[in-house]
Scaffold this active site. Sequence first.
Site, PDB file in Angstrom:
ATOM      1  CE  LYS A 143      -3.870   2.376   0.311  1.00  0.00           C
ATOM      2  NZ  LYS A 143      -3.568   3.658   0.893  1.00  0.00           N
ATOM      3  CG  ASN A 149      -0.802   5.434  -0.583  1.00  0.00           C
ATOM      4  OD1 ASN A 149      -1.547   4.638  -1.166  1.00  0.00           O
ATOM      5  ND2 ASN A 149      -1.112   5.957   0.574  1.00  0.00           N
TER       6      ASN A 149
END
Length: 479
Positions: A185, A189
Amino acid sequence: MNDIQYDFGIVGLGVMGRNLLLNMADHDFAVIGLDLDPIKAAALEKENNQDRTVRGTTSAPEFINALRKPRALMLLVPAGNPVDAVIASLLPLLEPGDIVIDGGNSYFADTDRRVGTLATSGIHFFGMGISGGEKGARFGPSMMPGGDRQAYERLRPVFEAIAAKVNGEPCVAFLGNGSAGNYVKMVHNGIEYGIMQLIAETYDLMKRGLGLNDDELQQIFQEWNQTELQSYLIQITGEILQKTDDVTGKRLVNVISDRARSKGTGKWTSQNAMDLQAPIPTIDMAVVMRDMSKYKEERVQAAQLLASNSAVAGLNTAQQDIVNQLRNTLYFAMLVTYAQGLVQLRLASQEYKYELELEEVAKIWRGGCIIRAACLEDFRQAYAKNPALPSLLLDPQIGQDLLKRQDDTRNIIKLAVDKGIPVPALMSALAYFDAYRSEILPTNLIQAQRDYFGAHTYERIDQEGIFHTDWTPAIPPVA
């Protein structure tokens, strides 16, 4: 109702927590939420209907005792100390075999620490990235869990039911050991930062460089979303450019400050990439430009003091041709940005023993998440053909896509330079491409310089071993 054993629980009933629980309830799971704010706990039940089993509470013991064993509960609280505080408050109520999931954007090293700490009590700890925002949480996010593979089987039916679907396949999968989910994750991002910066630079070139108005810009992004650029970020850019401000009547984007905010995940991506020696210059430049945006007062002064005295270069190409070149440039740079992030994931998997499968990563990013795009199916296929692929740039199809667009990319960057419009992310993507395909780089000179001033040694191309040279120039003889 108090005798019901609930399938899943969430601590933290903000928008994300509430929407995820309602999503689960839509798929026939009995769910319970805990929040110290009685208004939020009551709001959860108020949004429910009689066909679903949904409960809100402010009591931690009531919450824990209502969950069926082994218990599965997710924390949706701010990253950092709040996560540790919630874990500490719940730990006395938990039993061996229970599963605690951190659904926030926690730093991966914190997740590894928590995995080890809770393991001493027999508790399974998962770090799980969730992408898609509040709408995704309600109707189908992309989810990136990492932790214990066997414990994941308790979670899998719930997560696969609520995840976004692409071609009937859920956008969730067990990714790997320990903090793998949070790490994936984080890089997600970072890629998000990079693509947003690339879109912003493209927008700036069309607005300031070509003089296109808001309607023209909106139409271009809307049309681009029907091409190979099809993606969530291109889609919302077109929608943003259409929005009118209720106060001024102007396009809303034109009254929004150019000081950009961030929560740190892009910076974490760049920092850790340097630890891994994983070059991700486009993501790095996206972080740098958000930092640059904060120096508004200085930029205003510099705009006056450092104004160019040279004539602005004219356009030697038809405007529509330039827009088409921009489309190719943006696609080129987007592919390179994804490639940078996926190389970082490959190196991190080796370093931290995550055992990531990059085909699975590309697969679950195809839907639900912020960086979802049509090209991710091409990435999935590339890794399916060659799971050990070092870089997407080495996939024949993707390599050809880049080669077809490189000339347009060079032309657009020349245009930006002539007009004095900053495009550092676009430039870095092209430089990365050129460096990656350079059989010889000038770092031999750097090695010589290091040995000259610091005796750091060097390697040779014609002999094995480590070498050092006395570089001091001979003292000329006295006449």
